[in-house]
Scaffold this motif. Structure first.
Motif, PDB file in Angstrom:
ATOM      1  N   UNK A 170     -11.072  17.076 -21.878  1.00 11.03           N
ATOM      2  CA  UNK A 170     -10.811  18.355 -21.196  1.00 11.03           C
ATOM      3  C   UNK A 170      -9.774  19.146 -21.998  1.00 11.03           C
ATOM      4  N   UNK A 224     -10.360  18.711 -12.505  1.00 11.60           N
ATOM      5  CA  UNK A 224     -11.404  18.942 -13.518  1.00 11.60           C
ATOM      6  C   UNK A 224     -11.980  20.351 -13.386  1.00 11.60           C
ATOM      7  N   UNK A 246       1.194   4.064  -2.837  1.00  4.59           N
ATOM      8  CA  UNK A 246       1.029   5.486  -2.529  1.00  4.59           C
ATOM      9  C   UNK A 246       2.172   6.306  -3.122  1.00  4.59           C
ATOM     10  N   UNK A 301      -9.742  27.388 -15.415  1.00  2.00           N
ATOM     11  CA  UNK A 301      -8.543  27.861 -16.113  1.00  2.00           C
ATOM     12  C   UNK A 301      -8.859  28.265 -17.558  1.00  2.00           C
ATOM     13  N   UNK A 351      -6.117   7.139   0.473  1.00  2.00           N
ATOM     14  CA  UNK A 351      -5.554   7.292  -0.881  1.00  2.00           C
ATOM     15  C   UNK A 351      -6.667   7.490  -1.906  1.00  2.00           C
ATOM     16  N   UNK A 397       0.839  -1.211   0.000  1.00  2.00           N
ATOM     17  CA  UNK A 397       0.000   0.000   0.000  1.00  2.00           C
ATOM     18  C   UNK A 397       0.868   1.253   0.000  1.00  2.00           C
ATOM     19  N   UNK A 439      -7.600  22.046 -23.704  1.00  2.00           N
ATOM     20  CA  UNK A 439      -7.123  23.351 -23.223  1.00  2.00           C
ATOM     21  C   UNK A 439      -6.666  24.166 -24.407  1.00  2.00           C
ATOM     22  N   UNK A 448      -9.498  22.945 -14.340  1.00  2.00           N
ATOM     23  CA  UNK A 448      -9.328  22.999 -15.787  1.00  2.00           C
ATOM     24  C   UNK A 448     -10.395  23.878 -16.429  1.00  2.00           C
ATOM     25  N   UNK A 474      -6.180   2.778   2.411  1.00  2.00           N
ATOM     26  CA  UNK A 474      -6.873   2.674   1.114  1.00  2.00           C
ATOM     27  C   UNK A 474      -7.910   3.776   0.967  1.00  2.00           C
ATOM     28  N   UNK A 512      -8.571  14.990  -5.713  1.00  2.00           N
ATOM     29  CA  UNK A 512      -7.605  15.586  -6.647  1.00  2.00           C
ATOM     30  C   UNK A 512      -8.167  15.634  -8.068  1.00  2.00           C
ATOM     31  N   UNK A 513      -8.825  14.533  -8.460  1.00  2.00           N
ATOM     32  CA  UNK A 513      -9.392  14.468  -9.809  1.00  2.00           C
ATOM     33  C   UNK A 513     -10.484  15.525  -9.995  1.00  2.00           C
TER      34      UNK A 513
END
Lengths: 338, 225
Positions: free
Chosen positions: A95, B36, A20, B42, B24, A16, A97, B39, B21, B31-32
């Motif tokens: 997405x 998004x 990470x 931006x 994370x 794990x 840019x 973005x 787990x 984060x995703x």
């Protein structure tokens, strides 16, 4: 928990932690790559606008577009109204840019926009820059000269100065036909059939220009009508030793539109100091040409009739080093420029 | 809760691994989502930044255009007062323009770099004589750059100014009068004769014993709409 169990759990914990760390590493690498890619896209947009601008003085410039920006596919777009190059990075997740750069000149497309991996060509005409996926060998405005020098059409100038009646008729016929046909007109010949009737061959067609002597503010011989129903004269046309078209393209003839604009872009006041408003007029109804006789000389002129005011405007600019006085503009109502 | 039982059954390590787990996975999802959202924001920011850059370019160009018009007109006046030449008008215009450019422009979020005329680099100013003796001036500053802190940049400044006063015509008539002055004693008569002859060109002449003024009466631009 026995030793075997502890090893299993420690192994699982290690996996794990490794996952990470790998995750962090991948994220870091991805961010770095994305950063480099974005910088490359911005640089490409900047190169495009710099190259476009450098082509303004009639030089052809080109730029090889890369197949990819970083590791990504991209699309080049040109926002013509904004004179802007846009590099859009195509992301697999949708997405996309965009990276933009503006050229400090007007842009115009004369072909397709090239795809990545191809070449883009630029060529300016002193006013704007054209771009294309193909090499730009010539521009429509090439025949106008480079816009820097005004060639002196000596034969036309001397004729219009010393014998303005003939040139006035030809200039009028040229703009009359040019206004009606798609494409350009060319004066090929002329013939006076009587003092008040001039036949003009414009691009192979015969036009009849009718004149009338008039008195008033000036003694003048004015064009009263033009029609296409004329037949070629007996004995054929006489060829002028000058070209109305070339003189116009060299900046040595004012078109009726230019004459109108020269008057309207100034502010006029009457003798009492009141500002005068000029109505809009058009060539066919309100503008005619006339040979006028002033107390100085005979001149070729446009006669422009606004609703309440009439102006005469020379058909050609008087050369700066001409030792004789010329004719530019005259208001018969004694209006003066503010 | 019986901790002895927990230790015996290996529940604590299971809990730690499970928690890791969850942490994370959660951080990846957050984060995703953030990326998004960032973005999208931006893209809007970049479009706005580009519009701002372009608007600034247009604003600077308009200011330079007016400055060029005024510089050239002032130069014509200054040089004309001393009976100077078109070459001197060009030099004076450059000097006046460079004085304005040297002061620079100050915008938040934008770096402006407008180079002076004739200071090396790719800059040029062309004075083109039109057939009627007026001037067409083209100013080209290839190295000019307006850069927004977010990236969008505008390159190059190109300005074209059409001036009304027929400087070369006035210059030519002034020289002609100057030549005539040598053979004339009656200045009033000479002035009258010139004014009558040149009235249809919109030229007005004033002749005084030690001063000669030739004016272009049609040099004014539209002052009201």
């Amino acid at each position: 928990m026995d030793i075997k169990g502890k090893i299993v759990w420690r192994l699982l914990f290690g996996i794990v932690m490794a996952a990470l760390l790998i995750g962090i590493l991948i994220t870091y690498t991805y961010t770095q790559r994305q950063f480099a890619e974005e910088e490359e896209a911005q640089n490409l947009a900047d190169d495009l606008s710099k190259t476009a601008f450098s082509a303004i003085d009639r030089q052809e410039r080109s730029l090889d577009l890369p197949i990819k920006v970083g590791d990504s596919q991209y699309r080049l777009e040109v926002a013509k109204d904004q004179n802007e190059f846009q590099i859009e990075i195509l992301d697999s997740e949708g997405e996309n840019k965009k990276f933009r750069s503006t050229a400090g000149v007007d842009l115009e497309n004369i072909g397709g926009v090239p795809d990545p991996g191809e070449k883009i060509y630029f060529r300016g005409d002193g006013e704007k820059v054209f771009y294309s996926e193909n090499s730009i060998e010539s521009l429509p405005s090439d025949d106008d000269g480079d816009g820097i020098e005004y060639d002196y059409p000596e034969n036309f100038y001397e004729k219009n100065k010393n014998n303005p009646e003939e040139t006035t008729g030809l200039i009028y016929a040229y703009f009359y036909v040019r206004d009606r046909v798609e494409g350009d007109a060319n004066i090929e010949g002329y013939k006076w059939t009587n003092p008040n009737k001039l036949l003009v061959n414009v691009s192979g067609e015969t036009y009849t220009v009718e004149w009338k002597n008039k008195e008033g503010e000036f003694s003048r011989k004015e064009i009263t009508n033009i029609s296409e129903n004329g037949s070629p004269p007996e004995g054929g046309f006489e060829e002028p030793n000058y070209s109305i078209k070339e003189a116009y393209e060299s900046g040595y003839i004012y078109s009726p539109t230019e004459a109108k604009s020269n008057i309207m872009r100034r502010t006029w006041e009457d003798s009492e100091g009141n500002i005068v408003e000029l109505s809009n007029i058009n060539f066919e109804d309100d503008i005619t040409a006339a040979r006028i006789t002033t107390d100085v000389s005979n001149f070729s002129s446009w006669r422009l009739e606004f609703e309440d005011h009439t102006f005469y405007h020379g058909t050609m600019p008087w050369r700066h080093n001409d030792s004789d006085p010329g004719f530019l503009l005259y208001s018969i109502d004694d209006l003066e420029v503010v | 809760m019986n901790f002895d039982k927990l230790d015996e059954k290996g529940a604590a390590p299971t809990l730690v691994v499970f928690l890791l787990f969850v942490l994370i996975s959660t951080s990846l999802v957050i984060n995703h989502l953030r990326t998004t959202e960032q973005s999208a924001v931006s893209s809007i920011q970049m479009a706005n930044a580009s519009d701002t850059t372009r608007a600034t370019l247009n604003s600077i160009n308009s200011e330079l255009e007016e400055a060029l018009r005024k510089s050239a007109t002032a130069a014509m006046y200054d040089v004309g007062m001393g009976g100077g030449t078109i070459g001197e008008v060009e030099e004076k215009t450059k000097e006046y323009m460079n004085n304005r450019i040297e002061k620079g422009w100050d915008y938040s979020n934008l770096d402006t770099n407008i180079p002076q005329i004739g200071n090396g680099g790719n800059s040029s100013i062309k004075f083109i004589e039109k057939p009627d003796g007026s001037l067409l001036i083209r100013l080209r500053l290839e190295d000019s750059e307006i850069k927004h802190i977010l990236g969008p940049t505008a390159y190059g400044t190109y300005i074209q100014v059409d001036l009304f006063p027929r400087f070369r015509r006035i210059e030519s008539i002034a020289k002609q009068i100057d030549d005539d002055l040598e053979d004339t004693e009656n200045l009033e008569k000479l002035e009258k004769s010139y004014n009558e002859n040149y009235k249809y060109e919109g030229i007005k002449v004033e002749i005084e014993p030690d001063n000669l003024i030739v004016r272009d009466m049609y040099a004014g631009r539209r002052v009201i709409v």
